[in-house]
Design a protein around this motif. Structure first.
Motif, PDB file in Angstrom:
ATOM      1  N   UNK A 193       8.850   8.192   2.685  1.00 51.32           N
ATOM      2  CA  UNK A 193       8.276   8.106   4.022  1.00 51.32           C
ATOM      3  C   UNK A 193       7.374   6.884   4.137  1.00 51.32           C
ATOM      4  N   UNK A 194       6.494   6.700   3.157  1.00 50.58           N
ATOM      5  CA  UNK A 194       5.544   5.592   3.234  1.00 50.58           C
ATOM      6  C   UNK A 194       6.215   4.236   3.209  1.00 50.58           C
ATOM      7  N   UNK A 250      -0.352   6.661   5.755  1.00 47.91           N
ATOM      8  CA  UNK A 250       0.720   7.506   6.269  1.00 47.91           C
ATOM      9  C   UNK A 250       1.704   7.918   5.181  1.00 47.91           C
ATOM     10  N   UNK A 251       1.682   7.239   4.022  1.00 45.76           N
ATOM     11  CA  UNK A 251       2.571   7.620   2.922  1.00 45.76           C
ATOM     12  C   UNK A 251       2.288   9.048   2.460  1.00 45.76           C
ATOM     13  N   UNK A 252       1.027   9.417   2.394  1.00 52.75           N
ATOM     14  CA  UNK A 252       0.655  10.775   1.990  1.00 52.75           C
ATOM     15  C   UNK A 252       0.346  11.658   3.186  1.00 52.75           C
ATOM     16  N   UNK A 253      -0.205  11.057   4.246  1.00 52.80           N
ATOM     17  CA  UNK A 253      -0.691  11.836   5.381  1.00 52.80           C
ATOM     18  C   UNK A 253       0.391  12.522   6.184  1.00 52.80           C
ATOM     19  N   UNK A 254       1.477  11.805   6.488  1.00 50.64           N
ATOM     20  CA  UNK A 254       2.549  12.425   7.268  1.00 50.64           C
ATOM     21  C   UNK A 254       3.215  13.570   6.515  1.00 50.64           C
ATOM     22  N   UNK A 273       0.816  -1.209   0.000  1.00 52.23           N
ATOM     23  CA  UNK A 273       0.000   0.000   0.000  1.00 52.23           C
ATOM     24  C   UNK A 273       0.849   1.259   0.000  1.00 52.23           C
ATOM     25  N   UNK A 274       1.936   1.242   0.778  1.00 49.15           N
ATOM     26  CA  UNK A 274       2.833   2.396   0.814  1.00 49.15           C
ATOM     27  C   UNK A 274       3.504   2.626  -0.532  1.00 49.15           C
ATOM     28  N   UNK A 275       3.883   1.534  -1.199  1.00 50.00           N
ATOM     29  CA  UNK A 275       4.521   1.655  -2.513  1.00 50.00           C
ATOM     30  C   UNK A 275       3.548   2.249  -3.528  1.00 50.00           C
ATOM     31  N   UNK A 276       2.332   1.736  -3.537  1.00 51.25           N
ATOM     32  CA  UNK A 276       1.325   2.201  -4.510  1.00 51.25           C
ATOM     33  C   UNK A 276       0.942   3.649  -4.247  1.00 51.25           C
ATOM     34  N   UNK A 285      -4.570  -0.224   2.420  1.00 50.08           N
ATOM     35  CA  UNK A 285      -5.010   1.170   2.570  1.00 50.08           C
ATOM     36  C   UNK A 285      -4.321   1.861   3.751  1.00 50.08           C
ATOM     37  N   UNK A 286      -4.048   1.112   4.821  1.00 52.38           N
ATOM     38  CA  UNK A 286      -3.343   1.702   5.963  1.00 52.38           C
ATOM     39  C   UNK A 286      -1.926   2.087   5.570  1.00 52.38           C
ATOM     40  N   UNK A 287      -1.274   1.248   4.753  1.00 53.49           N
ATOM     41  CA  UNK A 287       0.066   1.570   4.274  1.00 53.49           C
ATOM     42  C   UNK A 287       0.089   2.833   3.438  1.00 53.49           C
ATOM     43  N   UNK A 288      -0.981   3.069   2.705  1.00 48.46           N
ATOM     44  CA  UNK A 288      -1.079   4.297   1.926  1.00 48.46           C
ATOM     45  C   UNK A 288      -1.419   5.511   2.758  1.00 48.46           C
TER      46      UNK A 288
END
Length: 447
Positions: free
Chosen positions: A380-381, A139-143, A76-79, A134-137
């Motif tokens: 970051x993500x 903080x990728x954008x949120x932080x 999710x973080x990668x995507x 979705x959780x991985x995504x």
């Protein structure tokens, strides 16, 4: 690097800054709300998803399912990290909070083991995979979004506050669970009320979505776009020179921090709920709730102090302290639980909460400072999530240590010593990870 960068990003708080902070606080709260719900009511889900058997073994199976599915967070973080660097942080955040809220609430629709057998557990795992992506995504954008809207002198405090949303979400879960237990009883929770419990995840999701729909893109990303500095492949650039060393240093550091986190969120409830603990589920939950409150303030305090002491220096000092106090903290917890002394157990949980969750308070700003703006969501993500590759298998490490190394110390039905060792290993890894990295206080967030 200069140490006074008030001109980097907003010079003061604005309505957009407040929205960005509240948005990410709620997004992280939702992530923790879901996570803690799974881990705290693992004994209840064990009854729902498995045939009658050893309660500790069934609980481990529920925790294992969660551990297995969080391995999908890096995906999710990668995507979404890639999309956050290509399309913008705001668009990402709208998609991720929708996905996270809906998939978590779908848990309420699960059939039980009595209805469909082992298929119930399989469906549970599939839902957890969706939640993980979705959780991985999230903080990728949120932080980056929250940090890029924050004035320089407030970055440490806001970093701790935003990350503290995770502890606050855990606290909220415990409080809601207490309400459900007092209303429906443990038997009612096991029979049907667990479904209502998971539906409550829609509440923070809807609030966060409403806020995010009204937000603006960050000035830093808008400048990147205006200057045509959007990278063609921000995610892949993480593994190219000169950035890959930064990425692997972050990965090492985050691995240790995940050991910190799960020594609190996964195994403190387990220690409180299994013999020789004499606490009821309700009492154990009350004590754990207090620990999550302490964890929230620990994250805020740690993040604030890094703006004064420095990110790297404070993390190194904290790692040494953590290694020294781990076994005494968990022994105190187990001892208090075994004699039914709420005060002793509560003090232990407060200390564990502060120690284990404090360093997470610097993560939003530290990881934002470690990566350039044009690859910040990806770095970051995925850097955040990469700690899961080794740290996410906590549900295997502790049972193995318990069964083959420390069973005589733990007692057959409790894992207090194995959990303390997990935290000590985390402290060593955190210390090495920070030693290999630079001090980031004063780093510009603009490209």
């Amino acid at each position: 690097m200069g140490k006074h960068l008030e001109s980097d990003g907003p010079s003061s708080f604005s309505r957009d800054t407040v929205k960005a902070i509240i948005s990410q606080f709620l997004g992280f709260l939702l992530d923790a709300y879901d996570l803690t719900m799974i881990l705290t009511i693992a004994p209840v889900l064990a009854v729902v998803l498995f045939p009658p058997s050893s309660s500790l073994l069934a609980t481990f199976n529920v925790i294992f399912a969660y551990s297995l599915t969080i391995i999908f967070r890096p995906l999710g973080s990668a995507i979404f990290g890639h999309l956050g660097d290509k399309l913008g942080r705001r668009t990402d955040l709208i998609i991720t909070v929708l996905g996270l809220g809906i998939t978590s609430a779908l848990t309420a629709a699960l059939p039980t083991y009595a209805q469909v057998g082992i298929l119930s557990y399989i469906l549970f795992v599939i839902i957890r995979i969706g939640v993980g992506i979705f959780a991985g995504g999230e903080y990728a954008a949120g932080h980056p979004f929250a940090m890029e809207w924050t004035p320089y002198k407030w970055r440490g405090f806001i970093s701790g506050l935003v990350q503290g949303g995770f502890s606050f979400g855990s606290m909220l879960t415990a409080a809601v669970l207490s309400l459900f237990i007092s209303t429906f009883g443990v038997k009612g929770l096991e029979t049907y009320a667990w479904r209502y419990l998971f539906l409550t995840t829609l509440i923070p999701a809807v609030i966060a979505l409403a806020i995010r729909l009204s937000m603006k893109e960050t000035p830093i990303f808008s400048d990147l776009k205006a200057q045509n500095k959007i990278r063609k492949s921000p995610f892949l650039d993480l593994f190219r020179k000169p950035y890959r060393r930064d990425f692997f240093q972050v990965m090492l550091f985050m691995t240790g921090l995940f050991f910190y986190s799960y020594s609190l969120f996964a195994f403190v409830p387990t220690i409180l709920e299994h013999k020789p603990s004499v606490f009821s589920l309700s009492t154990a939950n009350h004590i754990y709730t207090i620990g999550t409150v302490a964890a929230f303030f620990g994250a805020v305090l740690f993040g604030t102090l890094t703006q004064i002491v420095g990110r790297r220096r404070l993390a190194l000092i904290w790692a040494v302290i953590t290694f020294i106090v781990s076994i005494p903290m968990y022994y105190m917890l187990m001892y208090g639980a075994s004699i039914g002394n709420v005060a002793i157990a509560t003090i232990a949980v407060i200390i564990i909460g502060i120690i284990a969750q404090g360093p997470w308070g610097m993560i939003p700003i530290y990881l934002s400072e470690r990566f350039k703006a044009s690859m910040r969501s990806s770095g970051l993500g995925f850097g955040y999530s990469s700690g899961i590759f080794l740290g996410g298998w906590f549900s295997i490490y502790v049972p193995l240590m318990h069964e083959y190394l420390f069973k005589s110390i733990d007692t057959p039905t409790n894992v207090w010593f194995s959990t303390a060792v997990l935290l000590m290993i985390g402290a060593v890894i955190v210390g090495i990870g920070q030693y290999l990295g630079p001090e980031t206080l004063g780093t510009r967030l603009s490209e």
